[in-house]
Design a protein around this motif. Structure first.
Motif, PDB file in Angstrom:
ATOM      1  N   ARG A  26      46.188  -6.564  11.360  1.00 15.02           N
ATOM      2  CA  ARG A  26      46.633  -7.262  12.083  1.00 15.02           C
ATOM      3  C   ARG A  26      46.343  -6.784  13.701  1.00 15.02           C
ATOM      4  NH1 ARG A  26      53.536  -7.726  13.284  1.00 15.02           N
ATOM      5  NH2 ARG A  26      53.262  -8.811  15.211  1.00 15.02           N
ATOM      6  N   TYR A  27      45.295  -7.516  14.231  1.00 18.29           N
ATOM      7  CA  TYR A  27      44.556  -7.002  15.439  1.00 18.29           C
ATOM      8  C   TYR A  27      44.665  -8.332  16.499  1.00 18.29           C
ATOM      9  CZ  TYR A  27      42.538  -2.702  13.342  1.00 18.29           C
ATOM     10  OH  TYR A  27      42.346  -1.623  13.045  1.00 18.29           O
ATOM     11  N   ALA A  28      44.620  -7.830  17.783  1.00 17.14           N
ATOM     12  CA  ALA A  28      44.217  -9.377  18.564  1.00 17.14           C
ATOM     13  C   ALA A  28      42.907  -9.960  17.949  1.00 17.14           C
ATOM     14  CB  ALA A  28      44.173  -8.654  20.117  1.00 17.14           C
ATOM     15  N   TRP A  48      47.744  -9.531  19.502  1.00 13.92           N
ATOM     16  CA  TRP A  48      48.050  -9.110  18.059  1.00 13.92           C
ATOM     17  C   TRP A  48      49.400  -9.773  17.534  1.00 13.92           C
ATOM     18  CZ3 TRP A  48      52.129  -6.215  16.595  1.00 13.92           C
ATOM     19  CH2 TRP A  48      53.234  -5.581  17.672  1.00 13.92           C
ATOM     20  N   ASN A  69      51.307 -14.099  11.237  1.00 14.06           N
ATOM     21  CA  ASN A  69      51.418 -12.660  10.827  1.00 14.06           C
ATOM     22  C   ASN A  69      51.638 -12.107   9.708  1.00 14.06           C
ATOM     23  OD1 ASN A  69      50.193 -11.940  13.370  1.00 14.06           O
ATOM     24  ND2 ASN A  69      52.096 -11.859  14.449  1.00 14.06           N
ATOM     25  N   ASN A  72      48.831 -12.810   7.890  1.00 11.92           N
ATOM     26  CA  ASN A  72      47.464 -12.073   8.552  1.00 11.92           C
ATOM     27  C   ASN A  72      46.424 -13.259   8.777  1.00 11.92           C
ATOM     28  OD1 ASN A  72      48.599  -9.758   9.203  1.00 11.92           O
ATOM     29  ND2 ASN A  72      47.392  -8.818   7.270  1.00 11.92           N
ATOM     30  N   ALA A  93      37.916  -9.735  15.734  1.00 14.36           N
ATOM     31  CA  ALA A  93      39.180  -8.636  15.770  1.00 14.36           C
ATOM     32  C   ALA A  93      39.040  -7.621  16.580  1.00 14.36           C
ATOM     33  CB  ALA A  93      39.682  -8.225  14.397  1.00 14.36           C
ATOM     34  N   SER A  95      40.257  -3.905  17.634  1.00 17.06           N
ATOM     35  CA  SER A  95      41.212  -2.666  17.547  1.00 17.06           C
ATOM     36  C   SER A  95      41.684  -1.978  18.619  1.00 17.06           C
ATOM     37  CB  SER A  95      40.613  -1.780  16.422  1.00 17.06           C
ATOM     38  OG  SER A  95      39.396  -1.248  17.128  1.00 17.06           O
ATOM     39  N   LYS A  98      45.399  -4.891  22.657  1.00 18.53           N
ATOM     40  CA  LYS A  98      46.607  -5.762  22.320  1.00 18.53           C
ATOM     41  C   LYS A  98      46.528  -7.324  22.575  1.00 18.53           C
ATOM     42  CE  LYS A  98      49.875  -2.069  21.558  1.00 18.53           C
ATOM     43  NZ  LYS A  98      51.496  -1.650  21.387  1.00 18.53           N
TER      44      LYS A  98
END
Length: 120
Positions: A26-28, A48, A69, A72, A93, A95, A98
């Motif tokens: 679960r990332y931006a 995110w 979410n 995912n 994605a 990491s 946010k």
């Protein structure tokens, strides 16, 4: 980290498609596209949490990024498609941030791409 993009295909101008990107984290997230002979172009990004989004001017009012979410999964709803939207679409994605970023350098992981062809 794995990103699996899907949902591409062929559609006539004015039509719609929904792209999906299933992520193992679960990332931006962001969507980019690259047309033949052109540079990769930012399309949309989402934080995110899903509370913040950003869209390129070229797709505002036509494309919408969202996420579920619980699954995912990030989506790109594309409406009123035009022939110039033809490209390979990539999800990415981040990491490190946010909120979604508008440049490819803000992303650490990329999906394999899904082809969208819009015919006139």
């Amino acid at each position: 980290v794995q990103l699996q993009a899907s949902g591409g295909g062929s559609v006539q101008a004015g039509g719609s498609l929904r792209l999906s990107c299933a992520a193992s984290v679960r990332y931006a997230m962001g969507w980019f596209r690259q047309a033949p002979g052109k540079e990769r172009e930012f399309i949309a990004a989402i934080s995110w949490s899903g509370s913040s989004t950003d869209h390129a001017d070229s797709v505002k009012g036509r494309f919408t990024i969202s996420r579920d979410n619980a699954k995912n999964t990030v989506y790109l709803q594309m409406n009123s498609l035009k022939p110039e939207d033809t490209a390979v679409y990539y999800c990415a994605a981040s990491s490190r941030f946010k909120t979604g970023r508008t440049t490819s350098g803000g992303y650490d992981y990329w999906g394999q791409g899904t082809l969208v062809i819009v015919s006139s």
